[in-house]
Design a protein around this motif. Structure first.
Motif, PDB file in Angstrom:
ATOM      1  N   ARG A   1     -26.781  28.843  12.726  1.00  0.00           N
ATOM      2  CA  ARG A   1     -26.113  28.769  11.427  1.00  0.00           C
ATOM      3  C   ARG A   1     -24.602  28.632  11.634  1.00  0.00           C
ATOM      4  NH1 ARG A   1     -30.000  32.932  10.773  1.00  0.00           N
ATOM      5  NH2 ARG A   1     -28.389  34.482  11.245  1.00  0.00           N
ATOM      6  N   PRO A   2     -24.128  27.415  11.831  1.00  0.00           N
ATOM      7  CA  PRO A   2     -22.690  27.221  12.049  1.00  0.00           C
ATOM      8  C   PRO A   2     -21.913  27.164  10.740  1.00  0.00           C
ATOM      9  CG  PRO A   2     -23.813  25.128  12.211  1.00  0.00           C
ATOM     10  CD  PRO A   2     -24.893  26.156  11.994  1.00  0.00           C
ATOM     11  N   ARG A   3     -20.672  27.621  10.795  1.00  0.00           N
ATOM     12  CA  ARG A   3     -19.701  27.427   9.718  1.00  0.00           C
ATOM     13  C   ARG A   3     -18.463  26.785  10.324  1.00  0.00           C
ATOM     14  NH1 ARG A   3     -18.172  33.041   8.095  1.00  0.00           N
ATOM     15  NH2 ARG A   3     -16.626  31.947   6.795  1.00  0.00           N
ATOM     16  N   ILE A   4     -17.877  25.852   9.598  1.00  0.00           N
ATOM     17  CA  ILE A   4     -16.638  25.216  10.043  1.00  0.00           C
ATOM     18  C   ILE A   4     -15.509  25.657   9.115  1.00  0.00           C
ATOM     19  CG2 ILE A   4     -15.420  23.063  10.451  1.00  0.00           C
ATOM     20  CD1 ILE A   4     -18.088  21.719  10.934  1.00  0.00           C
ATOM     21  N   ILE A   5     -14.469  26.232   9.701  1.00  0.00           N
ATOM     22  CA  ILE A   5     -13.270  26.599   8.950  1.00  0.00           C
ATOM     23  C   ILE A   5     -12.165  25.616   9.305  1.00  0.00           C
ATOM     24  CG2 ILE A   5     -11.452  28.320   8.649  1.00  0.00           C
ATOM     25  CD1 ILE A   5     -13.538  30.481   9.234  1.00  0.00           C
ATOM     26  N   SER A   6     -11.643  24.936   8.301  1.00  0.00           N
ATOM     27  CA  SER A   6     -10.454  24.105   8.500  1.00  0.00           C
ATOM     28  C   SER A   6      -9.261  24.928   8.030  1.00  0.00           C
ATOM     29  CB  SER A   6     -10.559  22.805   7.690  1.00  0.00           C
ATOM     30  OG  SER A   6      -9.391  22.021   7.869  1.00  0.00           O
ATOM     31  N   PHE A   7      -8.420  25.319   8.972  1.00  0.00           N
ATOM     32  CA  PHE A   7      -7.305  26.225   8.679  1.00  0.00           C
ATOM     33  C   PHE A   7      -6.031  25.418   8.464  1.00  0.00           C
ATOM     34  CE2 PHE A   7      -4.017  29.337   9.354  1.00  0.00           C
ATOM     35  CZ  PHE A   7      -4.557  30.518   8.829  1.00  0.00           C
ATOM     36  N   LEU A   8      -5.465  25.522   7.262  1.00  0.00           N
ATOM     37  CA  LEU A   8      -4.245  24.800   6.916  1.00  0.00           C
ATOM     38  C   LEU A   8      -3.058  25.749   7.023  1.00  0.00           C
ATOM     39  CD1 LEU A   8      -6.676  23.345   5.312  1.00  0.00           C
ATOM     40  CD2 LEU A   8      -4.845  22.281   4.008  1.00  0.00           C
ATOM     41  N   ASP A   9      -2.172  25.458   7.955  1.00  0.00           N
ATOM     42  CA  ASP A   9      -0.986  26.307   8.151  1.00  0.00           C
ATOM     43  C   ASP A   9       0.082  25.897   7.140  1.00  0.00           C
ATOM     44  OD1 ASP A   9       0.925  28.031   8.999  1.00  0.00           O
ATOM     45  OD2 ASP A   9       1.264  27.081  10.941  1.00  0.00           O
ATOM     46  N   ASP A  10      -0.125  26.321   5.882  1.00  0.00           N
ATOM     47  CA  ASP A  10       0.817  25.931   4.828  1.00  0.00           C
ATOM     48  C   ASP A  10       2.043  26.830   4.775  1.00  0.00           C
ATOM     49  OD1 ASP A  10      -0.576  28.122   3.891  1.00  0.00           O
ATOM     50  OD2 ASP A  10      -0.796  27.361   1.847  1.00  0.00           O
TER      51      ASP A  10
ATOM     52  N   LEU B   1     -16.843  27.778  13.829  1.00  0.00           N
ATOM     53  CA  LEU B   1     -16.080  26.724  14.497  1.00  0.00           C
ATOM     54  C   LEU B   1     -14.825  26.461  13.667  1.00  0.00           C
ATOM     55  CD1 LEU B   1     -19.168  26.434  15.231  1.00  0.00           C
ATOM     56  CD2 LEU B   1     -18.713  24.029  15.640  1.00  0.00           C
ATOM     57  N   GLU B   2     -13.686  26.312  14.325  1.00  0.00           N
ATOM     58  CA  GLU B   2     -12.435  26.127  13.599  1.00  0.00           C
ATOM     59  C   GLU B   2     -11.796  24.785  13.921  1.00  0.00           C
ATOM     60  OE1 GLU B   2      -7.994  28.063  12.923  1.00  0.00           O
ATOM     61  OE2 GLU B   2      -9.004  28.219  14.846  1.00  0.00           O
ATOM     62  N   THR B   3     -11.111  24.226  12.943  1.00  0.00           N
ATOM     63  CA  THR B   3     -10.187  23.125  13.155  1.00  0.00           C
ATOM     64  C   THR B   3      -8.879  23.485  12.458  1.00  0.00           C
ATOM     65  OG1 THR B   3     -10.617  21.830  11.144  1.00  0.00           O
ATOM     66  CG2 THR B   3     -12.120  21.510  12.996  1.00  0.00           C
ATOM     67  N   GLY B   4      -7.790  22.848  12.838  1.00  0.00           N
ATOM     68  CA  GLY B   4      -6.502  23.150  12.227  1.00  0.00           C
ATOM     69  C   GLY B   4      -5.835  21.910  11.674  1.00  0.00           C
ATOM     70  N   PHE B   5      -5.039  22.105  10.628  1.00  0.00           N
ATOM     71  CA  PHE B   5      -4.285  21.003  10.021  1.00  0.00           C
ATOM     72  C   PHE B   5      -2.930  21.526   9.575  1.00  0.00           C
ATOM     73  CE2 PHE B   5      -3.574  18.603   5.838  1.00  0.00           C
ATOM     74  CZ  PHE B   5      -2.849  17.592   6.445  1.00  0.00           C
ATOM     75  N   GLY B   6      -1.876  20.888  10.043  1.00  0.00           N
ATOM     76  CA  GLY B   6      -0.534  21.214   9.582  1.00  0.00           C
ATOM     77  C   GLY B   6      -0.164  20.319   8.418  1.00  0.00           C
ATOM     78  N   PRO B   7      -0.179  20.820   7.176  1.00  0.00           N
ATOM     79  CA  PRO B   7       0.016  19.952   6.007  1.00  0.00           C
ATOM     80  C   PRO B   7       1.475  19.603   5.745  1.00  0.00           C
ATOM     81  CG  PRO B   7      -0.369  22.198   5.294  1.00  0.00           C
ATOM     82  CD  PRO B   7      -0.506  22.214   6.797  1.00  0.00           C
ATOM     83  N   SER B   8       2.215  19.285   6.803  1.00  0.00           N
ATOM     84  CA  SER B   8       3.597  18.840   6.669  1.00  0.00           C
ATOM     85  C   SER B   8       3.681  17.332   6.457  1.00  0.00           C
ATOM     86  CB  SER B   8       4.404  19.228   7.911  1.00  0.00           C
ATOM     87  OG  SER B   8       3.827  18.664   9.071  1.00  0.00           O
ATOM     88  N   GLY B   9       2.538  16.673   6.372  1.00  0.00           N
ATOM     89  CA  GLY B   9       2.442  15.242   6.139  1.00  0.00           C
ATOM     90  C   GLY B   9       0.992  14.899   5.876  1.00  0.00           C
ATOM     91  N   PRO B  10       0.694  13.655   5.518  1.00  0.00           N
ATOM     92  CA  PRO B  10      -0.684  13.279   5.215  1.00  0.00           C
ATOM     93  C   PRO B  10      -1.594  13.439   6.433  1.00  0.00           C
ATOM     94  CG  PRO B  10       0.860  11.612   4.430  1.00  0.00           C
ATOM     95  CD  PRO B  10       1.642  12.543   5.309  1.00  0.00           C
ATOM     96  N   PRO B  11      -2.850  13.792   6.204  1.00  0.00           N
ATOM     97  CA  PRO B  11      -3.796  13.849   7.325  1.00  0.00           C
ATOM     98  C   PRO B  11      -3.997  12.467   7.916  1.00  0.00           C
ATOM     99  CG  PRO B  11      -4.948  14.014   5.225  1.00  0.00           C
ATOM    100  CD  PRO B  11      -3.485  14.084   4.918  1.00  0.00           C
ATOM    101  N   HIS B  12      -4.015  12.384   9.251  1.00  0.00           N
ATOM    102  CA  HIS B  12      -4.226  11.091   9.904  1.00  0.00           C
ATOM    103  C   HIS B  12      -5.550  11.117  10.645  1.00  0.00           C
ATOM    104  CE1 HIS B  12      -3.040  13.192  13.496  1.00  0.00           C
ATOM    105  NE2 HIS B  12      -1.787  13.324  13.116  1.00  0.00           N
ATOM    106  N   ILE B  13      -5.759  10.118  11.460  1.00  0.00           N
ATOM    107  CA  ILE B  13      -7.067   9.970  12.089  1.00  0.00           C
ATOM    108  C   ILE B  13      -7.341  11.091  13.094  1.00  0.00           C
ATOM    109  CG2 ILE B  13      -6.502   8.537  14.100  1.00  0.00           C
ATOM    110  CD1 ILE B  13      -8.838   6.674  13.001  1.00  0.00           C
ATOM    111  N   GLY B  14      -6.281  11.709  13.636  1.00  0.00           N
ATOM    112  CA  GLY B  14      -6.485  12.846  14.518  1.00  0.00           C
ATOM    113  C   GLY B  14      -7.038  14.040  13.773  1.00  0.00           C
ATOM    114  N   THR B  15      -6.506  14.299  12.577  1.00  0.00           N
ATOM    115  CA  THR B  15      -7.005  15.384  11.729  1.00  0.00           C
ATOM    116  C   THR B  15      -8.459  15.139  11.362  1.00  0.00           C
ATOM    117  OG1 THR B  15      -4.778  15.440  10.752  1.00  0.00           O
ATOM    118  CG2 THR B  15      -6.502  16.724   9.667  1.00  0.00           C
ATOM    119  N   TYR B  16      -8.717  13.934  10.874  1.00  0.00           N
ATOM    120  CA  TYR B  16     -10.080  13.559  10.492  1.00  0.00           C
ATOM    121  C   TYR B  16     -11.018  13.653  11.693  1.00  0.00           C
ATOM    122  CZ  TYR B  16     -13.849  10.536   8.681  1.00  0.00           C
ATOM    123  OH  TYR B  16     -15.066  10.023   8.289  1.00  0.00           O
ATOM    124  N   GLY B  17     -10.525  13.192  12.840  1.00  0.00           N
ATOM    125  CA  GLY B  17     -11.354  13.205  14.037  1.00  0.00           C
ATOM    126  C   GLY B  17     -11.763  14.600  14.461  1.00  0.00           C
ATOM    127  N   GLU B  18     -10.841  15.565  14.362  1.00  0.00           N
ATOM    128  CA  GLU B  18     -11.194  16.935  14.731  1.00  0.00           C
ATOM    129  C   GLU B  18     -12.304  17.469  13.837  1.00  0.00           C
ATOM    130  OE1 GLU B  18      -8.150  19.830  15.089  1.00  0.00           O
ATOM    131  OE2 GLU B  18      -7.116  18.788  16.717  1.00  0.00           O
TER     132      GLU B  18
END
Length: 532
Positions: free
Chosen positions: A61-70, A27-44
């Motif tokens: 056996r799930p794995r969660i990948i949080s992908f940061l587009d740095d 399972l994947e989530t994404g975060f654009g680290p161009s600013g602080p994480p907000h409640i939308g990031t946390y919520g995902e």
């Protein structure tokens, strides 16, 4: 209440139906680290954890990948950040210095903030960085497929772009070897045999202009990156993603991504779930760069983690206005969910049969009921009292519990552990000072309305009355002075609590005290210039 009725379990079963006998799921989530994480990031991440825990509960056996587009280029200086960051506009955020001087880069600082949020919640995920994955070759196969399908990708993507952008669009950005920017380059030719592209840095990226450099570079191993609409499905392909939750604003991009996965990467499309957007108090989409994004730590300054998770759990496909002033009602509702669980816990706690409270606590509810309180009323009580001594407030909290239990509403602070009581008292004081005190509910009263208020003050000072008698007296005054009942209550809420609505007065005034209530009303009348 069975597990199939809870949306994380419905999503888990959707995923299982696509695993074709596999027990592992990504399972994947994404975060654009161009600013602080907000409640939308946390919520995902939290919502994805809800689904992952459901999968695990069902034997997978799930794995969660949080992908940061740095590798994403900094488009603008975020609100409140130092202006010298403007010198780095257009540069990948992984190459920008940390303005707070505690991490190796801008993006690593944002990652540090995200990790703390996730760890404090007891959630789980593994972090991947765009810069590292491109450089290590993880995306090489995807990029090779892209270069062999440029015309197909143009047919898929260009119709979604403006004519100006579409005319120069190419499914790859070379990193300029002269200025270091990505989004100002334009590929002019491709050499498949040598795995290189020719490019010119002559584009515009917000306020950023290209440097004019012409060059040739490899298209593999981190010498550039795919544009967003291609990069997203490339992640699904390269990381073998099965499922992702995304916002409503990305529906078209997700649909396009699935078509790209099928037609370019030759893989079945992944499953996705769409959630509605978070809006701020004024109805605007939350935004890191514009400075109106709610940080989960702000919510937790005043509220409980259960209440934050309840807000994320409830109706994810319904838009939510994140007005922090509504937070106490979520705290009360979360206490209600917990109370239901502890009353009926023998019915739950087994794989395939879970209570919503178990989801809110990430399948780790406390062994014993920690107790609960009418937090919304406590906040109003603190504001009306004008008292900030925690020991004094705590005595009122116990009085509140007695009053609420007499109404059989299910709240019982007396059963709560001392730590919870102290925490809620402390948070109620901060909420009263920071939020309630900033409200303005000035009222203009007619002579008739003013006379009704004075009569109510005289009534409160004339003897001791039950809550029901006080509530009835408000209705009687409204009738005697020909004032509508909603208007009468609105006036009293404004004078007592400086707001236009509030708790049931027959319940609240006996806790605050009749004389204190009368004093409060008279002080407000004086402040508004309405007293004799």
């Amino acid at each position: 209440m069975c597990a199939q009725m809870l949306w994380p379990y419905r999503e888990a079963r959707r995923i299982i139906s696509q695993l074709r006998g596999r027990k592992d799921a990504i399972l994947e989530t994404g975060f654009g680290p161009s600013g602080p994480p907000h409640i939308g990031t946390y919520g995902e991440i939290i919502r994805t954890n809800f689904v992952a825990l459901a999968l695990k509960d069902l034997g997978y056996r799930p794995r969660i990948i949080s992908f940061l587009d740095d590798l994403d280029g900094l488009r603008k200086v975020p609100e409140g950040f130092p202006t010298w960051l403007s010198d780095y506009l257009g540069r990948p955020v992984c190459e920008i210095p940390d303005p707070f001087e505690c991490c190796e880069s801008f993006s690593k600082h944002m990652h540090k903030l995200l990790v703390k949020m996730v760890d404090d919640a007891g959630a789980r995920c593994e972090y991947r960085f765009s810069s590292e994955e491109y450089a290590s070759g993880t995306f090489n196969d995807a990029i090779e497929a892209v270069m062999h399908n440029v015309e197909l990708l143009k047919r898929l993507v260009v119709p979604m772009l403006s004519p100006e952008v579409g005319a120069r669009w190419f499914p790859f950005f070379a990193k300029c070897e002269n200025c270091g920017k990505l989004y100002t380059t334009r590929v002019t030719s491709v050499d498949i045999d040598s795995e290189t592209v020719d490019y010119v840095c002559d584009g515009e990226f917000g306020a950023v202009r290209g440097c004019g450099h012409h060059g040739t570079t490899s298209y593999l191993n981190g010498a550039g990156k795919l544009p967003w609409r291609v990069d997203w499905p490339a992640r699904w392909f390269a990381l073998h993603v099965d499922y992702e939750i995304h916002g409503k604003d990305l529906i078209e991009s997700a649909s396009l991504g699935k078509r790209i996965v099928s037609s370019v990467f030759m893989r079945p499309p992944i499953l996705t779930m769409t959630y509605e957007l978070f809006l701020d108090a004024d109805g605007r989409k939350i935004s890191k760069s514009k400075g109106f994004a709610i940080d989960p730590t702000l919510w937790l300054k005043y509220g409980t983690r259960d209440s934050l998770h309840l807000m994320l759990y409830k109706k994810p496909k319904q838009a939510k206005r994140l007005d922090i002033s509504r937070m106490p009602s979520y705290v009360n509702e979360a206490f209600g969910v917990a109370a239901d669980y502890y009353r009926r816990r023998d019915e739950f706690g087994q794989p395939g049969k879970r209570h919503p409270y178990e989801i809110l606590t990430l399948l780790a509810p406390p062994d014993s009921d920690p107790g609960r309180m009418d937090f919304a009323t406590l906040c109003n009580l603190v504001a009306a009292l004008g008292e900030r001594n925690p020991d004094v407030i705590k005595r009122y909290a116990l009085k509140l519990a007695e009053q609420v239990n007499s109404d059989d509403s299910g709240y019982d602070v007396r059963s709560a552990d001392s730590g919870l009581v102290d925490e809620l008292v402390r948070k109620a004081i901060m909420f009263a000072d920071d939020i309630i005190a900033t409200r303005s509910a000035e009222v203009e009263l007619s002579d008739n309305e003013l006379e009704a208020v004075r009569s109510f003050v005289s009534y409160l000072r004339s003897g001791e009355f039950t809550g029901e008698e006080i509530q009835t007296r408000v209705f009687t005054l409204a009738r005697e002075f020909s004032i509508s009942q909603p208007r009468m209550f609105q006036i009293l809420y404004a004078l007592i609590l400086n707001q236009r609505q509030g708790p049931r007065l027959g319940y609240f005034i006996p806790i605050l005290g009749q004389n204190k209530t009368a004093d409060r009303i008279e002080a407000s009348l004086a402040k508004f210039g309405l007293r004799d």
